[in-house]
Design an enzyme around this catalytic site. Structure first.
Site, PDB file in Angstrom:
ATOM      1  N   HIS A  15       0.849  -1.093   0.083  1.00  0.00           N
ATOM      2  CA  HIS A  15      -0.138  -0.091   0.056  1.00  0.00           C
ATOM      3  C   HIS A  15       0.664   1.265   0.109  1.00  0.00           C
ATOM      4  O   HIS A  15       1.901   1.103   0.344  1.00  0.00           O
ATOM      5  CB  HIS A  15      -0.784   0.091   1.310  1.00  0.00           C
ATOM      6  CG  HIS A  15      -0.244  -0.275   2.427  1.00  0.00           C
ATOM      7  ND1 HIS A  15       0.199  -1.180   3.063  1.00  0.00           N
ATOM      8  CD2 HIS A  15       0.251   0.878   3.434  1.00  0.00           C
ATOM      9  CE1 HIS A  15       0.893  -0.924   4.247  1.00  0.00           C
ATOM     10  NE2 HIS A  15       0.994   0.141   4.440  1.00  0.00           N
TER      11      HIS A  15
ATOM     12  N   HIS B   4       0.710   5.403   1.006  1.00  0.00           N
ATOM     13  CA  HIS B   4      -0.127   6.233   1.793  1.00  0.00           C
ATOM     14  C   HIS B   4      -0.004   7.793   1.024  1.00  0.00           C
ATOM     15  O   HIS B   4       0.903   7.928   0.380  1.00  0.00           O
ATOM     16  CB  HIS B   4       0.663   6.606   2.932  1.00  0.00           C
ATOM     17  CG  HIS B   4       0.627   5.641   4.218  1.00  0.00           C
ATOM     18  ND1 HIS B   4      -0.455   5.570   5.167  1.00  0.00           N
ATOM     19  CD2 HIS B   4       1.329   4.331   4.236  1.00  0.00           C
ATOM     20  CE1 HIS B   4       0.042   4.475   6.061  1.00  0.00           C
ATOM     21  NE2 HIS B   4       1.197   4.054   5.325  1.00  0.00           N
TER      22      HIS B   4
HETATM   23  P1  AMP Z   1       1.891   0.858   7.578  1.00  0.00           P
HETATM   24  O1  AMP Z   1       2.377   1.402   9.006  1.00  0.00           O
HETATM   25  O2  AMP Z   1       2.245   1.498   6.283  1.00  0.00           O
HETATM   26  O3  AMP Z   1       1.905  -0.807   7.200  1.00  0.00           O
HETATM   27  O4  AMP Z   1       0.316   1.423   7.573  1.00  0.00           O
HETATM   28  C1  AMP Z   1      -0.723   0.592   7.637  1.00  0.00           C
HETATM   29  C2  AMP Z   1      -1.983   1.770   7.642  1.00  0.00           C
HETATM   30  O5  AMP Z   1      -3.080   0.815   7.274  1.00  0.00           O
HETATM   31  C3  AMP Z   1      -2.084   2.479   8.878  1.00  0.00           C
HETATM   32  O6  AMP Z   1      -2.034   3.816   8.650  1.00  0.00           O
HETATM   33  C4  AMP Z   1      -3.587   2.004   9.171  1.00  0.00           C
HETATM   34  O7  AMP Z   1      -4.262   2.915  10.096  1.00  0.00           O
HETATM   35  C5  AMP Z   1      -4.149   1.321   8.072  1.00  0.00           C
HETATM   36  N1  AMP Z   1      -5.215   0.586   8.234  1.00  0.00           N
HETATM   37  C6  AMP Z   1      -5.109  -0.709   9.169  1.00  0.00           C
HETATM   38  N2  AMP Z   1      -6.691  -1.226   9.145  1.00  0.00           N
HETATM   39  C7  AMP Z   1      -7.027  -0.714   8.231  1.00  0.00           C
HETATM   40  C8  AMP Z   1      -8.520  -0.719   7.713  1.00  0.00           C
HETATM   41  N3  AMP Z   1      -9.552  -1.820   8.198  1.00  0.00           N
HETATM   42  N4  AMP Z   1      -9.207   0.350   6.918  1.00  0.00           N
HETATM   43  C9  AMP Z   1      -8.263   1.304   6.543  1.00  0.00           C
HETATM   44  N5  AMP Z   1      -7.017   1.678   7.011  1.00  0.00           N
HETATM   45  C10 AMP Z   1      -6.326   0.577   7.892  1.00  0.00           C
END
Ligand code: AMP
Ligand code: ZN
Length: 114
Positions: free
Chosen positions: A98, A100
């Site tokens: 993913h 951001h």
């Molecule tokens: P990372 O640290 O780059 O792996 O970020 C993972 C991101 O996923 C975090 O910003 C979380 O807030 C987001 N996240 C986790 N679960 C969900 C969800 N069900 N829907 C939307 N965002 C999510």
């Protein structure tokens, strides 16, 4: 399947998509670091950028650009940052690829790395 983003892809967890194409989609992050903080997510379970096949590159860029345009318009933003964490040591918590996207305004004091 324990992966939270795979559950979103297969509909086990409901989400409101901002934009999607054949291989990527975008949603709002559940934890909004700035208003409009979004995630561009692969539909297939790739872990990091290094797992993304070259032939999906233009669809990835398409999803980032279209999402940015929609969020910038919707939030009256002026610009945006993209951040992509690859591996736990780089801050990756969800092991499903993913990117951001943080909409930005002048003097917004956003702390997108906290
Ligand atoms: P990372 O640290 O780059 O792996 O970020 C993972 C991101 O996923 C975090 O910003 C979380 O807030 C987001 N996240 C986790 N679960 C969900 C969800 N069900 N829907 C939307 N965002 C999510
Ligand atoms: Zn997954």
């Amino acid at each position: 399947m324990e992966c939270i983003f795979c559950k979103i892809v297969n509909g086990e967890i409901h989400s409101n998509k901002i934009y999607e194409n054949d291989n990527f989609f975008s949603i709002l992050d559940i934890n909004q670091k700035v208003d409009g903080h979004s995630l561009v997510i692969s539909k297939q379970h790739f872990v990091t950028l290094l797992d993304i096949p070259e032939d999906l590159s233009s669809e990835l860029i398409d999803c980032i650009k279209k999402t940015a345009e929609i969020i910038i318009r919707g939030k009256n933003a002026e610009g945006f940052n993209i951040v992509n964490n690859n591996s736990e040591s780089a801050g990756q918590l969800v092991n499903h690829f993913h990117v951001h996207l943080f909409p930005r305004k002048k003097n917004d004091n956003a702390n997108i790395f906290s």
